[in-house]
Write an enzyme that holds these catalytic residues in place. Structure first.
Site: not given
Ligand code: HXC
Length: 518
Positions: A172-173, A407-408
């Site tokens: 994401g961001g 052109g290159a």
């Molecule tokens: C809150 C989060 C989080 C998030 C991870 N965690 N991502 N908490 N917000 N976005 C937390 C998990 O709940 C977990 O907490 C800890 O971080 C570790 O994550 P895991 O999933 O256990 O780790 P891993 O298996 O290595 O996976 C990492 C990951 C996955 C691939 C990043 O966590 C994931 O897919 N996260 C969500 C990604 C996502 O969709 N983000 C939003 C994007 S939208 P605990 O307490 O259980 O250990 C965005 C919008 C902005 O960013 C756009 C602007 C243009």
């Protein structure tokens, strides 16, 4: 214990706790994945003892989903200022052990603070990214935080160098801020970049793909070009950042630092006199030329795995930083295609923004023809490189080694498009196209009407064309190049040209900003 001693003790304890981030168990988990913590990474990046941390006690303000129960000092990012080789840099390192390094509003405020300081104080900003993107519990607050970071990425662009190293799964961001910066590095097998992960991809498009295939370092280094460097380990990635910083100025008002060298300015290399094969269709390796002419053979290649038909990177020549752009005859004959044009254009613009002179080594048979390229907008993409060279006001020295066709030739920093000093080797051929192609166009009718003499006509006209264009003298006679140089002297001649151009000042007409063909 006196009250003052107690106060100090409390501070020491609070600091110690903050330094543990998400706690020992999560740090262990991070290590088990082959990843370092934010602080361990910063310790490798910065000169020992130079780190000055800011906002160590900042905590998030979220009260959704029970978040008010869990606070960590520093809130998932370590920020501050340190030095690399004695020169200041502003840094932030996301801490995956605290809510997966996800971005809260307060985390964004910490990052924005160092971005603002980098801009105000004219020093590079380096981000070590390890983040699951917007902190889901914070909703719009986290999104707003990204907006504020992006704003500063944009304002800093062209003012201070911005470097992003991806050191974990970034979604994401967390990937758009790096995309706005000058250089992105990734670590193989432990870092990923994608807008949405494999699960979302499957649910939306039905495509089944794993993290590595979707956004691993190798994919982004070779296929998409999103990352400029793909390192084997975190240590390698950090070493690359330090090396890169050594070629760059602190900001757009300064020049890059001088690097002492014992490599003689007038070192000749006889091997260059025979590097170009007699057969114009045979390849040779442009890396050998680059390594021969730069100080101590040291070359930091950017985008090494992407569009290998063009080579871009940094070197020093007589101690001064230069950006090298070179066609690579050993890959696709050094042709310019969409990828090569994009890659080189971005590099040329970076060098121009940061006062790094450009040295261009030309051996290019033209633009790659065909529907794939046309449908992919080779016209617009090729124009990016044309535009980048044309608008660049830094000193530009060009050497045509062999082919400079069509052109290159114009695109590759020719003299008529604001090249400053243009040399050619005696093997240079500066023409609209190669001899075979030219004769087939000009004498197609004649050869068709005289099939029995077609071969003889072809040979005769080819000879005539080659005598006229398969050498640099036509261009030299007309002043389209400044001199024909012996290949063995290339290092000396380029350095001397750069010295002549050291005081170059060139203005472009006043404008709000340009309208580069995107
Ligand atoms: C809150 C989060 C989080 C998030 C991870 N965690 N991502 N908490 N917000 N976005 C937390 C998990 O709940 C977990 O907490 C800890 O971080 C570790 O994550 P895991 O999933 O256990 O780790 P891993 O298996 O290595 O996976 C990492 C990951 C996955 C691939 C990043 O966590 C994931 O897919 N996260 C969500 C990604 C996502 O969709 N983000 C939003 C994007 S939208 P605990 O307490 O259980 O250990 C965005 C919008 C902005 O960013 C756009 C602007 C243009």
């Amino acid at each position: 214990m006196s009250i003052q001693s107690e106060n100090i003790q409390k501070l020491v304890e609070r600091r110690e706790k903050a330094r543990l981030g998400g706690g020992a168990k999560r740090v262990e988990a991070q290590h088990a994945k082959g990843k370092k913590t934010a602080r361990e990474r910063l310790a490798l990046l910065l000169d020992p003892g130079s780190f000055e941390e800011y906002d160590m006690f900042v905590q998030h303000r979220c009260t959704n989903f029970g978040m008010e129960q869990s606070h960590t000092d520093g809130d998932g990012v370590v920020t501050g200022c340190g030095t690399i080789g004695g020169r200041p840099v502003y840094v932030f390192a996301q801490d995956f052990t605290v809510t997966g390094g996800s971005l809260s509003k307060t985390m964004s405020e910490k990052i924005c603070k160092v971005q603002d300081m980098a801009i105000r104080n004219g020093a590079p900003c380096i981000g070590l990214n390890d983040s699951g993107g917007a902190r889901i519990q914070e909703g719009i607050d986290a999104l707003a935080g990204y907006g504020e970071i992006f704003e500063r990425n944009i304002l800093a662009s062209g003012v201070v160098p911005q470097i992003s190293c991806i050191m974990g799964p970034c979604a994401g961001g967390a990937v758009y801020s790096p995309a706005l910066t000058d250089f992105t590095l990734m670590v193989k097998n432990t870092s990923y970049m994608f807008l949405t992960g494999p699960a979302v991809v499957k649910s939306v498009t039905g495509e089944v793909v794993n993290q590595e295939e979707l956004g691993g370092a190798s994919v982004h280094a070779s296929k998409s070009g999103v990352t400029h460097f793909a390192s084997e380990t975190e240590e390698d990635a950090i070493a690359t950042i330090k090396e890169l910083i050594g070629y760059l100025p602190q900001n757009n008002l300064e020049t890059a630092p001088f690097k002492e060298t014992a490599d003689p300015v007038n070192r000749v290399d006889d091997a260059l006199n025979s590097i170009v094969p007699d057969n114009p269709n045979k390849a040779y390796d442009m890396y050998a030329v680059i390594k021969s002419i730069v100080d101590d053979g040291a070359f930091l290649e950017v985008h090494k795995e992407f569009a290998k038909n063009i080579i871009v990177g940094f070197a020093h020549m007589n101690g001064r930083s230069v950006g090298i752009v070179a066609n690579q005859p050993a890959v696709l004959a050094g042709v310019l295609d969409i990828g090569a044009s994009r890659k080189a254009a971005r590099f040329v613009r970076f060098c121009d923004a940061f006062n790094i002179p450009l040295v261009t080594l030309v051996d290019v048979p033209g633009f790659l023809p065909g529907t794939q390229q046309e449908y992919g907008a080779i016209i617009t993409n090729g124009a990016k490189l044309l535009y980048a060279y044309g608008e660049a006001t830094v000193p530009k020295v060009t050497v045509t080694l062999r082919k400079g066709y069509g052109g290159a030739h114009i695109v590759m920093s020719c003299k008529q498009l604001r090249g400053d000093i243009n040399y050619a080797w005696p093997s240079a051929q500066i023409a609209v196209m190669g001899a075979d192609g030219a004769v087939n166009v000009l004498y197609a009718k004649e050869m068709k009407e005289n099939p029995e003499n077609a071969q003889a006509i072809f040979e005769e006209k080819k000879k005539e064309y080659e005598e006229l264009f398969s050498n640099p003298y036509q261009a030299a006679q007309k002043g389209y190049i400044d001199d024909i140089i012996e290949p063995r002297n290339t290092r000396f001649r380029v350095i001397r040209a750069l010295e002549q151009l050291a005081g170059k000042r060139q203005q472009i007409p006043a404008k709000k900003h340009d309208n580069l063909p995107l």
